[in-house]
Design a protein around this motif. Structure first.
Motif, mmCIF file in Angstrom:
data_model
loop_
_atom_site.group_PDB
_atom_site.id
_atom_site.type_symbol
_atom_site.label_atom_id
_atom_site.label_comp_id
_atom_site.label_asym_id
_atom_site.label_seq_id
_atom_site.Cartn_x
_atom_site.Cartn_y
_atom_site.Cartn_z
ATOM 1 N N UNK A 130 0.842 -1.189 0.000
ATOM 2 C CA UNK A 130 0.000 0.000 0.000
ATOM 3 C C UNK A 130 0.880 1.243 0.000
ATOM 4 N N UNK B 158 -11.986 -14.991 4.478
ATOM 5 C CA UNK B 158 -12.324 -13.598 4.730
ATOM 6 C C UNK B 158 -12.361 -13.278 6.209
ATOM 7 N N UNK C 111 -5.872 -7.669 7.949
ATOM 8 C CA UNK C 111 -4.473 -7.590 7.550
ATOM 9 C C UNK C 111 -3.622 -7.287 8.770
ATOM 10 N N UNK D 118 -0.102 -5.309 9.405
ATOM 11 C CA UNK D 118 0.747 -4.373 8.687
ATOM 12 C C UNK D 118 2.151 -4.330 9.257
ATOM 13 N N UNK E 290 -17.658 -8.362 6.135
ATOM 14 C CA UNK E 290 -16.658 -8.554 7.172
ATOM 15 C C UNK E 290 -16.023 -7.183 7.383
ATOM 16 N N UNK F 229 -13.922 -4.079 9.630
ATOM 17 C CA UNK F 229 -12.744 -3.876 10.460
ATOM 18 C C UNK F 229 -12.591 -2.396 10.791
ATOM 19 N N UNK G 46 -9.196 -0.046 11.984
ATOM 20 C CA UNK G 46 -7.774 0.028 12.242
ATOM 21 C C UNK G 46 -7.430 1.414 12.761
ATOM 22 N N UNK H 207 -0.510 0.279 10.550
ATOM 23 C CA UNK H 207 -1.876 0.201 11.026
ATOM 24 C C UNK H 207 -2.045 -0.966 11.990
ATOM 25 N N UNK I 245 -12.961 -6.311 14.829
ATOM 26 C CA UNK I 245 -13.527 -6.807 13.582
ATOM 27 C C UNK I 245 -14.888 -7.426 13.845
ATOM 28 N N UNK J 197 -17.600 -10.261 12.057
ATOM 29 C CA UNK J 197 -17.889 -11.235 11.018
ATOM 30 C C UNK J 197 -19.338 -11.683 11.077
ATOM 31 N N UNK K 198 -9.215 4.061 10.485
ATOM 32 C CA UNK K 198 -9.683 3.595 9.184
ATOM 33 C C UNK K 198 -10.687 2.467 9.364
ATOM 34 N N UNK L 244 -14.016 -6.319 3.984
ATOM 35 C CA UNK L 244 -13.249 -7.301 3.231
ATOM 36 C C UNK L 244 -14.054 -7.761 2.025
ATOM 37 N N UNK M 60 -9.073 -5.648 1.189
ATOM 38 C CA UNK M 60 -9.848 -4.774 2.051
ATOM 39 C C UNK M 60 -10.177 -3.499 1.278
ATOM 40 N N UNK N 208 -11.095 0.245 1.738
ATOM 41 C CA UNK N 208 -10.825 1.164 2.850
ATOM 42 C C UNK N 208 -11.625 2.447 2.751
#
Lengths: 114, 111
Positions: free
Chosen positions: A36, A99, A103, A105, B32, B34, B36, B44, B49, B51, B90, B94, B99, B101
């Protein structure tokens, strides 16, 4: 446990010089890998992702390329940097085939092209 | 197409006050979701999260978020913010390998 390493932390490069940023993941196998970029004051832009060795998908046409020579190694490169390549570069990994995970990082590389 | 909207670019709150950061998503299937957080110059970190199951999810650092399908929202909350919460937040959904964003919300804490 899984860890992700990204280096260098900061880099100042002249316009026209080459670039190589490296990212490695430990403690997992066959991860999905991502590069990214964050330009100043902007959100996250996905540059490349990889679901396996030698498999690279590019999201944005640009001056950069990516390679995955080993399962847990992801490299971001450029042959000739442009001023517009300046930004904060982040590597990330996720569990493949699901899924149910976000992530993880790396700590990022601040690239300044001068 | 899938998308995530964080309508607030900046939010300023006083230390000790409550916080709510907004996130709206557009996604055809069960999302899904999230949240961050990114401190200045850092990578990050996953806060929480969602689900399935309980629509109120608890995360790290005292944060929680509530999934509201009828409003396509996943807002982040904290009852009392601390100066160390100053960062950019952020929201993401998913979609296959990726992802999607939001643009991020910068949280500023007033002493």
């Amino acid at each position: 446990s899984q860890t992700i390493h990204q280096w260098p932390a900061t880099l100042v490069q002249p316009v026209g010089s080459p670039l190589s940023l490296e990212c490695t993941v430990e403690g997992t196998s066959n991860p999905n890998l991502y590069w990214y970029r964050q330009a100043a004051g902007r959100g996250l832009q996905l540059l490349f992702y990889s679901v396996g060795i030698g498999q690279i998908s590019s999201e944005v046409p640009q001056n950069l390329s990516a390679s995955r020579p080993q399962d847990r190694q992801f490299i971001l490169s450029s042959k000739k940097l442009l001023l517009s390549d300046s930004g904060f570069y982040l590597c990330a990994w996720s569990v493949s085939g699901s899924n149910n995970y976000g992530y993880t990082f790396g700590s990022g590389t601040r690239l300044t092209v001068v | 197409a899938q998308s995530v909207t964080q309508p607030d670019i900046h939010i300023t709150v006083s230390e000790g006050a409550s916080l709510e950061l907004r996130c709206n998503y557009s996604y055809g299937a069960t999302p899904y979701l999230f949240w961050y957080v990114q401190s200045p110059g850092q990578g990050l970190q996953l806060l929480l999260k969602y689900f399935s199951g309980d629509t109120l999810v608890q995360g790290i650092k005292g944060f929680e978020a509530e999934f509201k399908r009828s409003q396509s929202s996943f807002n982040l909350r904290k009852p009392s913010v601390h100066w160390s919460d100053a960062a950019e937040y952020f929201c993401a959904v998913r979609s296959n390998y990726q992802l999607i964003w939001g643009a991020g919300t910068k949280l500023i804490i007033k002493p």
